[in-house]
Design a protein around this motif. Structure first.
Motif, PDB file in Angstrom:
ATOM      1  N   GLY A 813       0.797  -1.221   0.000  1.00 61.85           N
ATOM      2  CA  GLY A 813       0.000   0.000   0.000  1.00 61.85           C
ATOM      3  C   GLY A 813       0.821   1.257   0.000  1.00 61.85           C
ATOM      4  N   PHE A 814       2.120   1.134   0.092  1.00 59.86           N
ATOM      5  CA  PHE A 814       2.964   2.314   0.030  1.00 59.86           C
ATOM      6  C   PHE A 814       3.359   2.582  -1.421  1.00 59.86           C
ATOM      7  N   ALA A 815       3.720   3.821  -1.638  1.00 58.56           N
ATOM      8  CA  ALA A 815       4.117   4.183  -3.004  1.00 58.56           C
ATOM      9  C   ALA A 815       5.448   3.530  -3.351  1.00 58.56           C
ATOM     10  N   VAL A 816       5.577   3.171  -4.601  1.00 55.28           N
ATOM     11  CA  VAL A 816       6.867   2.632  -5.056  1.00 55.28           C
ATOM     12  C   VAL A 816       7.247   3.342  -6.349  1.00 55.28           C
ATOM     13  N   GLY A 817       8.497   3.117  -6.716  1.00 53.97           N
ATOM     14  CA  GLY A 817       8.936   3.682  -7.995  1.00 53.97           C
ATOM     15  C   GLY A 817       8.270   2.910  -9.126  1.00 53.97           C
ATOM     16  N   ASN A 818       8.131   3.600 -10.219  1.00 57.60           N
ATOM     17  CA  ASN A 818       7.504   2.946 -11.363  1.00 57.60           C
ATOM     18  C   ASN A 818       8.486   1.961 -11.981  1.00 57.60           C
ATOM     19  N   ARG A 819       8.104   0.709 -11.896  1.00 55.78           N
ATOM     20  CA  ARG A 819       9.032  -0.306 -12.377  1.00 55.78           C
ATOM     21  C   ARG A 819       9.278  -0.207 -13.879  1.00 55.78           C
ATOM     22  N   TRP A 820       8.306   0.319 -14.594  1.00 53.64           N
ATOM     23  CA  TRP A 820       8.488   0.430 -16.046  1.00 53.64           C
ATOM     24  C   TRP A 820       9.623   1.358 -16.407  1.00 53.64           C
ATOM     25  N   LYS A 821       9.840   2.328 -15.514  1.00 54.47           N
ATOM     26  CA  LYS A 821      10.926   3.261 -15.822  1.00 54.47           C
ATOM     27  C   LYS A 821      12.286   2.628 -15.596  1.00 54.47           C
ATOM     28  N   SER A 822      12.326   1.617 -14.754  1.00 56.48           N
ATOM     29  CA  SER A 822      13.632   1.076 -14.387  1.00 56.48           C
ATOM     30  C   SER A 822      14.300   0.360 -15.552  1.00 56.48           C
ATOM     31  N   TRP A 823      13.504  -0.113 -16.486  1.00 54.70           N
ATOM     32  CA  TRP A 823      14.149  -0.744 -17.650  1.00 54.70           C
ATOM     33  C   TRP A 823      13.983   0.085 -18.908  1.00 54.70           C
ATOM     34  N   ASP A 849      11.243  -1.908  -3.624  1.00 58.08           N
ATOM     35  CA  ASP A 849      11.152  -1.696  -2.179  1.00 58.08           C
ATOM     36  C   ASP A 849      10.553  -0.335  -1.884  1.00 58.08           C
ATOM     37  N   THR A 850      10.207  -0.169  -0.645  1.00 59.08           N
ATOM     38  CA  THR A 850       9.648   1.120  -0.220  1.00 59.08           C
ATOM     39  C   THR A 850      10.605   1.753   0.772  1.00 59.08           C
ATOM     40  N   GLY A 851      11.857   1.716   0.403  1.00 59.31           N
ATOM     41  CA  GLY A 851      12.888   2.177   1.318  1.00 59.31           C
ATOM     42  C   GLY A 851      13.137   3.667   1.216  1.00 59.31           C
ATOM     43  N   ILE A 852      14.330   4.051   1.636  1.00 59.43           N
ATOM     44  CA  ILE A 852      14.624   5.484   1.699  1.00 59.43           C
ATOM     45  C   ILE A 852      14.940   6.039   0.316  1.00 59.43           C
ATOM     46  N   GLY A 853      15.199   5.171  -0.630  1.00 57.62           N
ATOM     47  CA  GLY A 853      15.495   5.663  -1.975  1.00 57.62           C
ATOM     48  C   GLY A 853      16.935   6.133  -2.087  1.00 57.62           C
ATOM     49  N   ILE A 854      17.296   6.434  -3.295  1.00 58.41           N
ATOM     50  CA  ILE A 854      18.674   6.863  -3.557  1.00 58.41           C
ATOM     51  C   ILE A 854      18.638   8.350  -3.882  1.00 58.41           C
ATOM     52  N   PRO A 855      19.485   9.146  -3.267  1.00 53.65           N
ATOM     53  CA  PRO A 855      19.515  10.572  -3.605  1.00 53.65           C
ATOM     54  C   PRO A 855      19.807  10.757  -5.098  1.00 53.65           C
ATOM     55  N   ILE A 856      19.162  11.776  -5.662  1.00 52.48           N
ATOM     56  CA  ILE A 856      19.268  11.983  -7.111  1.00 52.48           C
ATOM     57  C   ILE A 856      20.725  12.130  -7.541  1.00 52.48           C
ATOM     58  N   ASP A 857      21.486  12.889  -6.772  1.00 47.74           N
ATOM     59  CA  ASP A 857      22.868  13.163  -7.185  1.00 47.74           C
ATOM     60  C   ASP A 857      23.744  11.927  -7.057  1.00 47.74           C
ATOM     61  N   GLY A 905      12.791   8.836  -0.531  1.00 51.94           N
ATOM     62  CA  GLY A 905      11.597   8.842   0.305  1.00 51.94           C
ATOM     63  C   GLY A 905      10.532   7.881  -0.155  1.00 51.94           C
ATOM     64  N   THR A 906      10.547   7.530  -1.382  1.00 55.23           N
ATOM     65  CA  THR A 906       9.510   6.625  -1.888  1.00 55.23           C
ATOM     66  C   THR A 906      10.013   5.189  -1.977  1.00 55.23           C
ATOM     67  N   GLY A 907      11.165   5.054  -2.540  1.00 43.99           N
ATOM     68  CA  GLY A 907      11.711   3.716  -2.665  1.00 43.99           C
ATOM     69  C   GLY A 907      12.443   3.544  -3.976  1.00 43.99           C
ATOM     70  N   SER A 908      13.047   2.419  -4.133  1.00 41.69           N
ATOM     71  CA  SER A 908      13.805   2.147  -5.349  1.00 41.69           C
ATOM     72  C   SER A 908      13.268   0.878  -5.989  1.00 41.69           C
ATOM     73  N   THR A 909      13.398   0.835  -7.282  1.00 35.64           N
ATOM     74  CA  THR A 909      13.067  -0.389  -7.991  1.00 35.64           C
ATOM     75  C   THR A 909      14.239  -0.737  -8.890  1.00 35.64           C
ATOM     76  N   PHE A 910      14.832  -1.852  -8.610  1.00 35.02           N
ATOM     77  CA  PHE A 910      15.959  -2.310  -9.422  1.00 35.02           C
ATOM     78  C   PHE A 910      15.464  -3.386 -10.369  1.00 35.02           C
ATOM     79  N   THR A 911      15.954  -3.294 -11.582  1.00 34.25           N
ATOM     80  CA  THR A 911      15.576  -4.313 -12.560  1.00 34.25           C
ATOM     81  C   THR A 911      16.820  -4.780 -13.282  1.00 34.25           C
ATOM     82  N   PHE A 912      16.923  -6.065 -13.451  1.00 32.64           N
ATOM     83  CA  PHE A 912      18.014  -6.539 -14.316  1.00 32.64           C
ATOM     84  C   PHE A 912      17.484  -7.625 -15.227  1.00 32.64           C
ATOM     85  N   THR A 913      18.180  -7.775 -16.335  1.00 34.76           N
ATOM     86  CA  THR A 913      17.830  -8.850 -17.252  1.00 34.76           C
ATOM     87  C   THR A 913      18.984  -9.830 -17.291  1.00 34.76           C
TER      88      THR A 913
END
Lengths: 1236, 157
Positions: A813-823, A849-857, A905-913
């Motif tokens: 129920g928490f916000a997550v990063g858009n997984r479509w953007k990750s690939w 995940d719904t973790g702290i996320g990665i700073p943009i820089d 603040g929202t979270g990260s989504t990692f994708t690999f192929t």
């Protein structure tokens, strides 16, 4: 380039940065000269452009001049044709005049005309136009002419005038016809002339054509130059291109050089020789180019001179010929006049011509002699006849006033003195009106004229005087004198006969200047050339007849003129008015070529310079690269060695710590030990990671190709991290789409490692809320988002649309990063052409995940080893930050890509192929089979999942499907209830084996709880059993809540998420009341019974074998003693001893097994004999009366031969060396009885 | 690493073993060896293998020395060495090393020097490979033991 640089900067790992460095460095190196060259290039281009324009302009001007010249020639040709036409007209006019003469003589009736004379006249008239006779085309005409002559002949015989008149009337027609014919023939002669002229024209055309050819050849030349120029420009451009390529090649060479140090020195020398070769070729090219331009200049200049000379010659020839022609025409007319006079004046008695007739005739026919200022006739008078003559004419013969100036002065004849007495006189009796003043003047009195007259009558031809000033006009002129003979002068008369036959002289004065002027006027290009006419009879002192002296302008053309007088020589000198212009064409071409050569040379020179520079750079870079690679290798080696060296003692430290913790420790000590142990473990993990990294960098990491089940990997991950997730209160879920195959071939260890790295990170950076969600899809599924049918993917797409009541449609129920953007940045994924090999599949693994996320820089350097998002991160969360980098490397090894999307603040989504191969289900190991076919008790059952969140429901469904269940999903409890109640009595409800209700749905719709309760209670006993079991799904619940829910009686059990399959199965079983099966312990080995407490001696020289044998035998409870040689064995087995058996290796140094056995047997026999003989008591030998220790041979190769030998030397049996339990048992069973 | 469980290490080990079996580096003898390991002798396999390594290295050194030293090598002595190596290799189940030893011995039987050299190189290569793999295996084993929290017998007892 800057982008490259940045990337190389961000990729701190050595290998990729090396790569980018490799790419960047040459570019950087070539950057500055490149730019300067291009700064210089506009100038070059400008020069080239200027040269092109200049040559083009020149080319045009040449074309114009050539054109003009050809035009001029054309004009000249036209003029000559015009002149021809004029001449033709003149001839026609002459005929006309003749006709008028006849008419005149008709009018003067008294002057009857003798036919013979007429004929003579006609003949002479015909002779005037000799070319008429020789015209081959006029044979018919000639015939006619002959016929005409025949008809004339009989008339000639007739002496009677009347006859003549009569016949003349008859004749008049043929005569006219003859005149007509003559005019025709004239026409045809004219044609011949025209032909001749045409030939000229042709010649001039040829000239023209040759000029055109010349022009075209020059055009070709120009074209060639253009091509050369184009070629140069192309080669110039190419050279730049080639340079780049050469650079690349050199780079490649450098690359190879880098790999093989020795090659570097070898390749250096050829490079240098190539450099000198290039310089030589440049020098040769330049000198050749200069030579060529010089040669071109010479060639063109000679051409130029030649054409000029030819032009002058042509023009001069033309002029001379025309002058001569015109003069000759006039002379012929005068000749005709002479004949006329001879015919009508002397041939007739009385004379048919008097001064008046002569004057009129000459005046009317003056146009035929446009060049003569006047004609006069002087009669030959002998001194004896002078008086009579004077009397007859009524004037005295007068003498020319001054001898040398005949006809010059404006003299009055009356005032002149009478001529002195001479042998003969030549007084003028007839004169044209223009020169009527000279009538009665004795022509013999002038010295010049006298000579002329004498010469003329001797030769019978026209004679010219030397030039002198003409009367009145004051122009230079010449006098032409013809002698008039009696009619009966034979053609081959001697001069003496001629002199005697002379009756008079006809003189005509020519105005040379007006003659030439007119001629030149008719011809164009007066401006170009200057014409001088000289009388060169006296070669040493030529007399200028026409033209002024002009400055010498180089070229001079001399044409001799033949005016019909063989004694007099005339010459025409032609020269150009202006000095020759500079040969611009030659200059321009040669200069152009020279410039082009210089330009090419310069370009080549620059190219050489650049190549040299690039080569130098390459050399340097190769050296640097070698050094860097050496350093890299050293680093990797160091890392590998050090980490290995550290790991070994660390294991000891950890083991000891572990043991320490097992001992009695107080609280503090335990704490210290635990801390030390944890730190040690952390250190080990870091070292392992570093080792991995080093291995990857050294490219020593090889991927295995083993069949594995990706679903099982997910479960492993789940089981590994579930404890941690539970601890942190994070929901951990895994999911694989239906498309993901059961079996793939790849490296499961590394695949697992990547996922665990990512999941570990996610868990590390997620605190107390939300979820970590691992999902596997096929790459094909995301290639076309609109067609992707997978629920999780679809939900991911619609993530932004559903924002009701502050929860997102995600797992927790928490916000997550858009997984479509990750690939989104995956190249292979987006290029759509990965699947050229059908057996390859690409898995897409997403960790959300719904973790702290990665700073943009920090996002750009997230995959850089030892770089965490923030240096404070490592302090807070620990870790080395090497995990992601290793993951990236592994993903690249698996021919995949890794990417992520993250919002602080929202979270990260990692994708690999990862690209893997499809595998067969049968190829799976038993271990994996175990996972895939779980205990099949739940197989085929139906379950209803009630969950508000679709993704969560999907995940649950996935789990259940893994157990072989079929699953229905309901979004709310209400609908589920209605479904259940509605179908209460139907078979459908019975098919549901269980209902899984999410806790969220439970809380929200607790009212429906009672309906279910009621339903349950209302249900009959039979129904009760069949009613589906109700499970509540929860992430975390307090024990109180659990109890509360359970006591409700509605729920059979509560399942904690993430739920393992086993847990689920257990719960289900429990609720169904199925007993747990006890796994029977494995039966104790038979061999153990056999060998228990037996003492066995093992004889083997091989320590390994000894150890193994010891281990094997000890395992079965035997007490084992080992010796390593035959002698030691003999010592040990010397009776008395307490060994139960002996295992003997056959192949031993010093003494092999057979020998040892033989000796043992000998010893034993000795003892046995002693005992038997009573020599020694059995007590001495341990109460054993018969010593025979079982000796078993241990051998690697059990062949029949060795078997027999074993028997022969007293062995009891044999075992193959790697012990096999069965064999060992059968062998031992013969000697020992099972103890129990 | 990231808190590996004993089970996973066990799986790792099995995977590696399966790989080695698949490649034919090891055979079932090694499994038997492993079965011999129990609480009473927890390091049995590694002990055996260490002894094996020690012995084999000595043998290999000798073999190389014999081959290199003189023009006419002592093939008989080499044969003895090879027998030893072969025996110990087959004991621990190093299948490929054993096979190479067989080939080597055939070469010594025929006094084929170049064949011997080739075989020796191959033998060394195989041996190194085996050694590396077994080291890896034991490392995992050690980790597994640590992770499983196996109690070592207190040495004082």
């Amino acid at each position: 380039m800057s982008v490259n640089k940045r990337i190389s900067g961000s990729n701190g790992r050595l290998q990729p940065s090396m790569k980018s460095w490799k790419v960047n460095e040459p570019l950087n190196g070539s950057n500055s000269p490149h730019r300067t060259t291009w700064r210089r290039k506009p100038l070059l281009l400008l020069i080239v452009f200027g040269v092109i324009i200049a040559s083009f302009g020149l080319f045009l001007s040449f074309k114009n001049s050539e054109y003009l010249m050809s035009k001029e020639k054309e004009a000249a040709c036209e003029e000559s044709s015009r002149i021809l036409l004029q001449r033709y007209n003149i001839s026609r006019k002459q005929l006309h005049a003749l006709a008028s003469l006849f008419s005149g003589s008709d009018q003067i009736f008294s002057n009857c005309i003798d036919e013979r004379r007429l004929q003579m006249l006609l003949n002479s008239g015909i002779a005037c136009n000799p070319q008429l006779v020789c015209c081959p085309e006029n044979q018919e005409l000639q015939k006619k002419h002959r016929r005409f002559a025949d008809t004339v002949e009989p008339i000639e015989q007739c002496p009677i005038l009347e006859d003549y008149v009569r016949t003349r009337i008859q004749l008049s027609f043929p005569f006219k016809k003859y005149v007509l014919l003559a005019s025709h023939s004239l026409l045809s002669s004219n044609l011949v002339d025209f032909l001749f002229c045409g030939k000229n024209m042709l010649q001039s055309w040829e000239l023209h054509v040759s000029a055109i050819m010349d022009y075209t050849s020059s055009l070709n030349l120009v074209k060639e130059y253009w091509w050369v120029l184009v070629g140069i420009i192309i080669s110039c451009n190419l050279s730049g291109f080639c340079l780049l390529r050469i650079q690349k090649q050199k780079l490649v060479e450098g690359h190879q050089v880098g790999h093989q140090k020795q090659l570097r020195d070898l390749s250096r020398n050829p490079l240098k020789s190539v450099g000198t070769w290039r310089k030589w070729s440049l020098a040769i090219f330049l000198s050749l180019g200069i030579l060529f331009s010089i040669w071109l200049f010479c060639d063109l200049y000679t051409d130029f001179k030649q054409t000029r000379e030819e032009m002058l010659t042509n023009m001069c020839d033309e002029r001379a010929r025309m002058l001569q022609d015109q003069f000759n025409v006039s002379m012929n007319h005068v000749h005709a006049l002479a004949v006329l006079v001879s015919t009508f004046h002397h041939g007739k008695h009385p004379s048919a011509i008097d001064q008046k007739i002569f004057g009129e005739y000459t005046e009317t026919t003056a146009f035929e002699r446009p060049l003569t200022s006047g004609v006069a006739y002087a009669k030959k008078v002998l001194h004896s006849d002078r008086a009579e003559f004077e009397k007859q004419h009524g004037w005295t013969i007068k003498k020319m006033e001054t001898e040398n100036e005949a006809l010059v002065q404006d003299c009055i004849p009356e005032k002149l003195d009478p001529a002195p007495i001479q042998d003969e006189y030549a007084p003028v009796i007839f004169a044209q009106e223009t020169v009527s003043h000279i009538v009665s003047i004795d022509m013999m009195s002038g010295k010049e004229d006298r000579e002329n007259i004498l010469r003329a009558r001797a030769t019978g031809k026209g004679v010219l005087t030397s030039p002198f000033k003409l009367l009145k006009s004051n122009h230079l002129g010449v006098v032409l004198t013809f002698a008039v003979y009696n009619s009966n002068v034979p053609a081959d008369a001697t001069p003496k006969q001629r002199i005697e036959a002379t009756v008079g002289y006809l003189g005509a004065s020519y105005d040379v200047r007006s003659l030439v002027d007119k001629l030149l006027h008719q011809l164009a290009s007066k401006q170009i050339i200057v014409v001088n006419v000289y009388d060169t009879t006296n070669a040493s002192a030529p007399i200028t007849m026409y033209g002024t002296d002009v400055a010498d302008t180089g070229l001079l053309r001399i044409n001799s003129l033949d005016f019909g007088d063989p004694l007099r020589k005339h010459e025409m000198h032609c020269r150009f008015k202006q000095r020759p212009p500079l040969p611009w064409k030659a200059i321009n071409y040669s200069v152009g070529i020279f410039l082009i050569v210089l330009l090419i040379g310069y370009i080549y020179y620059v190219a050489i310079k650049r190549i040299e520079k690039v080569e130098d750079d390459t050399q340097k870079m190769a050296e640097l690269k070698v050094r860097a690679e050496a350093a890299d290798v050293a680093k990797s080696q160091f890392l590998a060695t050090v980490s290995h060296e550290i790991r070994t003692p660390m294991n000891g430290v950890l083991g000891m710590l572990q043991m320490l913790m097992d001992t009695e420790l107080d609280e503090n000590q335990m704490d210290y030990a635990q801390t030390a142990h944890k730190s040690g473990k952390d250190l080990i993990s870091v070292i392992n990671e570093v080792l991995d990294q080093a291995k990857i960098e050294a490219r020593k990491l090889e991927l295995e190709a083993v069949a594995f089940d990706p679903h099982a990997i997910l479960e492993e991950v789940l089981s590994l991290f579930s404890g941690k997730a539970k601890e942190k209160g994070i929901e951990l879920a895994v999911y694989a789409s239906n498309e993901v195959p059961k079996v793939v071939i790849g490296d499961p260890k590394r695949f697992w490692q990547i996922i665990t790295n990512l999941v570990g990170n996610s868990l590390k950076f997620t605190h107390d809320k939300g979820h970590v969600f691992v999902s596997i899809h096929l790459a094909n599924e995301v290639k076309n988002p609109l067609h992707s049918m997978d629920a999780v993917l679809r939900e991911g797409l619609e993530l932004d649309h559903d924002l009701s009541d502050n929860t997102y449609n995600t797992l927790s129920g928490f916000a997550v990063g858009n997984r479509w953007k990750s690939w989104a940045n995956f190249k292979k994924l987006n290029s759509m052409d990965l699947m050229e090999e059908p057996e390859l599949i690409q898995l897409l693994v997403t960790v959300e995940d719904t973790g702290i996320g990665i700073p943009i820089d920090a996002q750009s350097r997230i995959f850089t080893p030892f770089m965490q998002a923030d240096s404070s991160t490592s302090r807070t969360y620990g870790g080395t930050g090497i995990g992601l980098s290793i993951s990236k490397c592994l993903v690249e090894l698996m021919r995949g890509e890794i990417g992520f999307v993250s919002e602080p603040g929202t979270g990260s989504t990692f994708t690999f192929t990862a690209t893997l191969r499809k595998g067969e289900t049968t190829s799976l190991d038993a271990k994996w089979q175990n996972f895939s076919t779980f205990d099949s008790q739940l197989q085929g059952l139906r379950a209803l999942v009630v969950d508000r969140r679709k993704i969560r429901a999907e995940v649950t469904r996935y789990y259940l499907q893994r157990l072989g269940m079929s699953v229905d999903v309901m979004s709310s409890l209400k609908s589920a209830c209605s479904c259940l109640t509605g179908s209460c009595n139907m078979r459908v409800s019975k098919q549901f084996a269980m209902i899984l209700i999410d806790k969220d749905a439970w809380d929200k719709e607790s009212s429906t709880l009672y309906s279910i309760k009621k339903q349950k209670k209302n249900g009959t006993n039979g129904d009760r059993i069949n009613f589906p079991k109700v499970f509540l799904l929860a992430t975390h619940l307090s024990p109180n809540e659990c109890d509360e829910l359970k006591t409700n009686g509605v729920i059979d059990d509560i399942l904690m998420k993430p739920f393992w399959l086993s847990v689920l199965v257990c719960s289900y079983r429990e609720s169904l009341g199925i007993e747990k099966r006890q796994i029977s312990r494995k039966k104790v080995s038979k061999l153990g019974n056999l060998l228990l407490q037996k003492r066995i001696l093992v004889v083997d020289d091989n320590a390994v074998n000894r150890k193994v044998a010891e281990g094997v035998l000890q395992k079965y409870g035997a007490t084992v003693t080992c010796v390593e040689g035959g002698r030691a064995a003999l010592q040990m087995l010397k009776p008395p001893h307490n060994f139960d058996a002996c295992f003997m290796d056959l192949q031993m140094p010093e003494m092999d097994g057979f020998e040892v056995t033989r000796q043992i047997r000998i010893l034993e026999n000795d003892v046995n004999e002693k005992i038997a003989c009573g020599e020694a008591s059995a007590e001495m030998f341990g109460d054993i009366f018969y010593w025979h220790i079982p000796i078993l041979a241990m051998t690697a190769d059990v062949t029949q031969a060795s078997n027999e030998e074993c028997k022969k030397c007293g062995m009891d049996g044999y075992v193959s060396k790697p012990f096999e339990e069965e064999q060992l048992y059968t062998a031992m069973a013969r000697f020992f009885k099972p103890s129990s | 690493m990231l808190g590996l469980g004993a089970d996973l290490l066990w799986a790792d080990m099995n995977r590696l073993l399966a790989f080695l079996f698949h490649q034919g580096v090891l055979d079932e003898q090694f499994l038997q060896l492993q079965q011999l390991q129990d609480e009473t002798s927890p390091n049995f396999v590694s002990e055996v293998v260490n002894i094996y390594f020690h012995e084999s290295e000595k043998l290999l050194r000798n073999l190389r020395g014999l081959l290199m030293e003189r023009e006419f090598s002592d093939y008989k002595k080499m044969g003895i060495h090879l027998n030893q190596l072969m025996g110990s290799s087959s004991s621990i189940g190093a299948k490929r090393v054993t096979n190479v030893c067989l080939a080597f011995r055939a070469a010594t039987d025929h006094n084929n020097r170049s064949g011997c050299l080739r075989a020796l190189e191959m033998l060394e290569h195989e041996y190194c490979y085996l050694k590396n793999k077994l080291h890896e295996l034991f490392q995992i084993e050690q980790q597994r033991v640590l992770a499983a929290g196996v109690r070592y017998p207190v040495q004082n007892n």
